[in-house]
Enzyme design. Structure first.
Site, PDB file in Angstrom:
ATOM      1  CG  ASP A 130      83.572  17.912 -55.965  1.00 29.50           C
ATOM      2  OD1 ASP A 130      82.617  17.231 -56.402  1.00 29.50           O
ATOM      3  OD2 ASP A 130      84.549  17.407 -55.385  1.00 29.50           O
ATOM      4  CG  ASN A 154      81.813  11.584 -49.740  1.00 29.39           C
ATOM      5  OD1 ASN A 154      80.877  12.256 -50.141  1.00 29.39           O
ATOM      6  ND2 ASN A 154      82.368  10.644 -50.502  1.00 29.39           N
ATOM      7  CD  GLN A 170      87.935   6.643 -44.782  1.00 28.40           C
ATOM      8  OE1 GLN A 170      87.610   7.308 -45.777  1.00 28.40           O
ATOM      9  NE2 GLN A 170      88.927   5.765 -44.788  1.00 28.40           N
ATOM     10  CE  LYS A 196      81.943  14.766 -52.101  1.00 29.16           C
ATOM     11  NZ  LYS A 196      83.018  13.870 -52.595  1.00 29.16           N
ATOM     12  CG  ASN A 227      88.429  11.698 -62.979  1.00 26.81           C
ATOM     13  OD1 ASN A 227      88.589  12.143 -64.121  1.00 26.81           O
ATOM     14  ND2 ASN A 227      87.784  12.385 -62.028  1.00 26.81           N
ATOM     15  CB  CYS A 241     103.311  18.977 -68.357  1.00 25.04           C
ATOM     16  SG  CYS A 241     102.960  17.727 -69.632  1.00 25.04           S
ATOM     17  CB  CYS A 263      89.621   5.950 -52.466  1.00 28.62           C
ATOM     18  SG  CYS A 263      88.448   7.321 -52.513  1.00 28.62           S
ATOM     19  CB  CYS A 278     104.644  20.345 -72.188  1.00 23.80           C
ATOM     20  SG  CYS A 278     105.667  19.044 -71.424  1.00 23.80           S
TER      21      CYS A 278
END
Length: 253
Positions: free
Chosen positions: A59, A67, A69, A83, A128, A170, A186, A246
């Site tokens: 990350d 963040n 929450q 993070k 994403n 896949c 979010c 695939c």
């Protein structure tokens, strides 16, 4: 296992489906977790507490007040900290025996392919579509099991894409690139805090089942959760013969 490990993991060892052999398999395992946010937090915490020997956490974000929450691996004192560093600190408190590799970097295709190749299972806890497609692409190339999760508003989903089985779909079979599905984060749409905990814990459960060869995984199935009505729906997934990643028409990916 030493005496302390036998005690720490005794409740797993008591399960005939796992036992000592299964727990030893977990200790030898390496899991790649992409994302240390809402989904990656509970997933990584349960993987560490269960004794997965090595966790690589990827990350490139920093902990933000918004963040806290839902991203339970981080605390107020971690605001502004990478993070991955915050996650490693928390996981060390849960289980100091687990080797945690923190990668505070943005993954390019070559790097991601290397990381996936080194792991036994990949947990996609990203937020994403470009990252999800890149992870899926690497998992198809390396034939590594992918445990995928997503959550927004009150809706969550979890699935397993295990290309070690030739008939397995896949991620791209389910969500083709350029389709109608839009990337809804979010940060824009909002998310119910416990929802990411539910989905992230299920990702951990599916990962542990794969590593111990226990029970039936979600390979070929998609579970969706309506958190407002608290209703689960299970959908069968099929491999798309025309899939660009695939499918049968692909000679090299």
């Amino acid at each position: 296992m030493n005496d302390d490990q036998l005690l720490r993991y005794s409740r797993h060892i008591l399960l005939p489906e796992i036992g000592i052999q299964g727990q030893e398999a977990l200790i030898r395992s390496h899991v790649l977790v992409v994302g240390a946010g809402g989904l990656g937090s509970p997933a990584a915490m349960y993987l560490a507490s269960s004794g997965v020997g090595r966790l690589t956490i990827c990350d490139n974000d920093r902990v933000d007040l918004t963040n806290l929450q839902r991203q339970i691996i981080h605390g107020t004192d971690d605001i502004g900290v990478p993070k991955t560093h915050s996650a490693r600190k928390t996981l060390a408190k849960i289980n100091p025996e687990v080797e945690v590799i923190e990668l505070d970097e943005r993954m390019d295709e070559k790097r991601l392919l290397q990381l996936v190749g080194d792991a036994d299972v990949v947990v996609d806890a990203s937020d994403n579509f470009p990252t999800r497609y890149a992870i899926n692409h690497s998992c198809v190339l390396r034939r590594k099991p992918l445990v995928s999760g997503a959550a927004v508003r009150f809706e969550g989903q979890v699935a397993v894409f295990d290309r070690r089985h030739s008939n397995s779909p896949c991620y791209h079979c389910l969500f083709p690139a350029g389709g109608e599905d839009q990337d809804m984060r979010c940060a824009v749409m909002g998310v119910f805090a416990p929802l990411v905990g539910v989905i992230g814990c299920m990702q951990a459960a599916e990962t542990l089942k794969i590593l111990t060869n226990t029970g039936q995984t979600l390979n070929g199935r998609l579970l969706t959760l309506d958190g407002l009505a608290m209703k689960w729906k299970s959908s069968e997934l099929r491999k798309d013969p025309a899939c660009e990643v695939c499918g049968n028409c692909v000679t090299s990916v």
